[in-house]
Design an enzyme around this catalytic site. Structure first.
Site, mmCIF file in Angstrom:
data_model
loop_
_atom_site.group_PDB
_atom_site.id
_atom_site.type_symbol
_atom_site.label_atom_id
_atom_site.label_comp_id
_atom_site.label_asym_id
_atom_site.label_seq_id
_atom_site.Cartn_x
_atom_site.Cartn_y
_atom_site.Cartn_z
ATOM 1 N N HIS A 41 38.999 1.223 -28.563
ATOM 2 C CA HIS A 41 38.355 0.147 -28.584
ATOM 3 C C HIS A 41 37.183 -0.761 -29.126
ATOM 4 O O HIS A 41 37.578 -1.517 -29.652
ATOM 5 C CB HIS A 41 37.076 0.385 -27.095
ATOM 6 C CG HIS A 41 36.360 -0.679 -26.421
ATOM 7 N ND1 HIS A 41 36.710 -0.818 -25.004
ATOM 8 C CD2 HIS A 41 34.988 -1.195 -26.538
ATOM 9 C CE1 HIS A 41 35.709 -2.292 -25.219
ATOM 10 N NE2 HIS A 41 34.827 -2.095 -26.051
ATOM 11 N N GLU A 42 36.725 0.125 -30.132
ATOM 12 C CA GLU A 42 35.850 -0.914 -30.935
ATOM 13 C C GLU A 42 36.758 -1.442 -32.141
ATOM 14 O O GLU A 42 36.584 -2.573 -32.451
ATOM 15 C CB GLU A 42 34.648 -0.384 -31.869
ATOM 16 C CG GLU A 42 33.712 0.618 -31.100
ATOM 17 C CD GLU A 42 32.823 -0.252 -29.751
ATOM 18 O OE1 GLU A 42 32.670 -1.811 -30.520
ATOM 19 O OE2 GLU A 42 32.469 0.152 -29.190
ATOM 20 N N GLU B 272 35.625 -9.085 -25.314
ATOM 21 C CA GLU B 272 35.649 -7.934 -24.732
ATOM 22 C C GLU B 272 37.664 -7.682 -24.377
ATOM 23 O O GLU B 272 38.178 -6.923 -24.277
ATOM 24 C CB GLU B 272 34.981 -8.161 -23.311
ATOM 25 C CG GLU B 272 34.592 -6.789 -22.464
ATOM 26 C CD GLU B 272 34.174 -5.967 -23.474
ATOM 27 O OE1 GLU B 272 34.771 -4.293 -23.481
ATOM 28 O OE2 GLU B 272 33.447 -6.006 -24.574
#
Lengths: 496, 496
Positions: A263-264, A293
């Protein structure tokens, strides 16, 4: 020097200050010994004041006026002027005493929230949160007046420039109508398969770190311009050309750190892929939180919970943890990573139930900012919303309206970007798969270059040149639209 | 607010800026990925300019004048005003174009030096070094005029406030007369013992780190206000309440990292022990580089090459590296850690031959600043000095006058503080042993509290309240004086 050139030099200095703040903030969250906290707070406060003074400098108004007439200012430069004006307007919109009062109210409210959440005591938070809300309303009204926006849209605009609640209402109303029935169906499909027992650990932290770095490398993360470290709350931060991500490790469950790192890394790829020629200029920044996002969720949810990715990752997982057996086959892992559940906690939610958490918060914060609902009614309204949207009611406020730090810390207008990002992620991933047919086959080989190459061109290297809908239209053929997201959910969760 | 209070608030902000710079500099040397170097350089340059502007602010002159008449300003406050005036004078002494020219000349010279040293080619360095020297002379003259000092003393004053070459000449002439004969004698004594073979490694880095941290804890380092990390060139840096040290590990030889950690811990104890009430004020800073170096050398050379320390450390070393045998007994380790050798390289020198390296550099840099020797004669003068002082001549300039970065990087007037620090270390350690009879027995038990308690009171907590000689006189009964240092060398190196 032309007015435009003066502006770019000035914003280069502001970027140098932001970079300093970014690294000091990273250090606070990863390296700093606890005894340094108050000295560090003073350093960060000083640099933030100086940064604000630079970005709100009266000279900027004159330069902006003169630069409009500068000859030779091209497409990117015009967009840069627009973004410079946006930053300057935002920095000058609020009177200094409101900024200071807000900062103090937030500090007090965050402290009160920690205790109130631990005690599950909303009434203890109420007076502090009321003060933060009052000042947010005031800030929204002040900004809104300058921009011709409602107070809520003015707050939203800080996180998602150009974002409007009218459009969000339509998107979220549609999703809110769709999701309860869909969740029901998906749970019925899921119930045909046994619930998997947890994978047997412990999973050594060094092995987890190595696997995470292996995945970062596969995704195309540039280790010469960043690092992976550990923090309590994972984040992507740092500076230009120094995009640092963090995770936290749990020896009993490697999946949280692994999916967190992916995700990061999605966020970091966006930052690392910003246009080099405008890296320190406002037009070279990421567009907003919706696209940010979208990049993390595209990697975590679209790309890396696909059967293709698990075909690539399963042998690496087995090797990292010296594991074997049917639970470690790609198919079983895929089922594990696409389990869904009606839960109370947003940060633990899967991609099917997550939008319900967000829609609830969006509707509540909009009503609170508009003052159409008294703050004292928040717990009851929360629980009613959970029942309607998710079919489950939290047994107490700790698992309900006290779970998130966003409102106590002044983050009003932020929540919708999570789900708008998920919608954009589906749209962008689908467009990438169509434009680059090797996207999914590449992922199956651990080669993300086809996907990331497309994202570089159509998202990352665009910086803040276009607004979100214009970027999405050029990249995917239409503005933000939940149809692809819904189709993605149906494909993944309704097939048996 | 009184003028004095305004000054303390202003210097609190300057300290907050210094702390930010200190952590960013630390990060550059320990954590930063290589691709971030140029962005980081811009951030650091910006913060340094802002810091200079704050410390040179014209308002300070007015406040300083008014504060002299402030009622209720006590002993520490008067000393703080004196130090504030010193900082302000130093910051305003140089015209901005000289600062900028010097900064550019140093950057170019450091680059040229790296290549010239690798090639052992002094002529390639000469034009760059001549420019740095010219600007240092100019800076020394400008500062000297304000302070009533010679150019050399004005440069020295930046590192050691109150330091004067007249006194250093006397101390160094005495040592220069003493050391050649002493070294001869000490080598004769040493020759009665066989040269020890290297201890057999490899020594795992984790074990070395653990041993270093064990020693830091024994010395009294506060891990809640600092960290131990790795860098190419070990240093002590960071911020107020965040004093970070670094080392580098060699798997073939653990002693360098161990003694390096002890050395940097000595620096760190000084920083961590500065007066809390004046931590962010000029009077709360370390006095100067002589006392700073005295604290690192007191730990490394006086305390931790003693038989008492090795009695405590030997079992911990054996345990850390799972080692045994006669080479690992305390007595054998003590002989190993007190070996001396006539070498070419300053940073590798032992405490007996180190002063010769420093005296040589001091005499040369003084002549170069005074323009009584042409820079082109440096290599010949260097080699002649090595012959006189150490009895050995380097075979090339790489091992001679090109070995140190100090001159290329503008550090003129710094070298003498190393040996003045060694002299002060001997004096302070001797005084501590007399005032606290449990100092050496404590070290033998691994309990540094008696020693560090005395240092806290007599050195660390004094900040910059007294000048070096006054502090030494109060702590040891006399100003800086080589007698105790010579007696220490005789006791350690002439006994059999």
């Amino acid at each position: 020097m032309s007015a435009y050139a003066s502006l770019t030099v000035h914003f280069g200095r502001i970027a140098a200050m932001s970079n300093a703040i970014g690294i000091l903030q990273w250090d606070s969250d990863t390296m700093m010994p606890k005894g340094a906290a108050s000295s560090r707070a003073e350093s960060l406060a000083l640099l933030r004041v100086l940064q604000h003074e630079m970005a709100a400098h009266p000279q900027l108004g004159e330069w902006l006026e003169a630069a409009d007439g500068d000859a030779g200012v091209g497409d990117w430069e015009r967009a840069n002027l627009r973004e410079i004006r946006r930053v300057w307007t935002a920095q000058t919109a609020l009177p200094a005493d409101l900024v200071e009062a807000s900062s103090k109210a937030i500090s007090a409210c965050e402290m009160a929230w920690r205790q109130a959440r631990a005690d599950s005591n909303f009434l203890a938070l109420l007076p502090f949160l009321a003060e933060v809300l009052r000042l947010q309303r005031e800030a929204g009204a002040a900004k809104g007046e300058k921009l011709g926006l409602s107070p809520y849209d003015a707050l939203l605009n800080d996180y998602e420039p150009g974002g409007r609640s009218e459009k969000i209402d339509a998107l979220f109303d549609d999703l809110a109508a769709f999701l309860p029935g869909f969740t029901e169906q998906a749970l019925a499909v899921q119930s045909r398969h046994p619930t998997p027992a947890p994978l047997e650990g412990p999973f050594a932290i060094e092995a987890q770190r190595g696997l995470g770095q292996r995945m970062m490398a596969a995704l195309g993360y540039d280790f010469d311009r960043g690092r992976l470290d550990v923090s309590t709350h994972p984040f992507c931060g740092g500076a230009d050309n120094d995009v640092r991500i963090t995770t936290r490790y749990d020896e009993a469950d490697f999946s949280k750190a692994l999916m967190g790192v992916i995700h990061e890394t999605g966020h970091a790829l966006y930052e690392q892929g910003r246009p080099a020629a405008f890296m320190s200029q406002p037009v070279g920044q990421a567009r907003g939180m919706v696209l940010h996002e979208s990049q993390s969720l595209l990697m975590e949810m679209q790309a890396c919970r696909s059967p293709e990715f698990l075909g690539f990752a399963a042998p690496l997982m087995r090797e990292a943890f010296n594991a074997s057996g049917p639970d470690w086959e790609a198919g079983a892992l895929w089922r594990r990573y696409t389990r869904i559940e009606r839960g109370f906690i947003r940060v633990d939610a899967d991609e099917v139930t997550y939008p319900a958490h967000v829609i609830l918060r969006y509707r509540l914060e909009k009503a609170l900012i508009a003052d159409t609902m008294p703050l004292s009614e928040l717990p009851a309204a929360w629980n009613a919303g959970m029942r309607d949207l998710l079919g489950t009611v939290p047994p107490n406020d700790r698992l309900g309206c006290l779970q998130d730090i966003h409102w106590p810390s002044g983050g009003w207008g932020y929540f919708p970007t999570y789900t708008l990002g998920a919608i954009a992620a589906a749209q962008l991933f689908d467009a990438a798969c169509q434009a680059e047919p090797d996207t999914l086959p590449g992922i199956a080989r651990g080669d993300f270059a086809p996907l990331v190459g497309w994202l570089r061109t159509h998202v990352h290297a665009q910086g803040a040149r276009l607004d979100t809908d214009e970027l999405l239209t050029r990249a995917t053929g239409r503005p933000l639209d939940a149809a692809v997201f819904k189709a993605h959910l149906a494909r993944r969760y309704l097939a048996d």
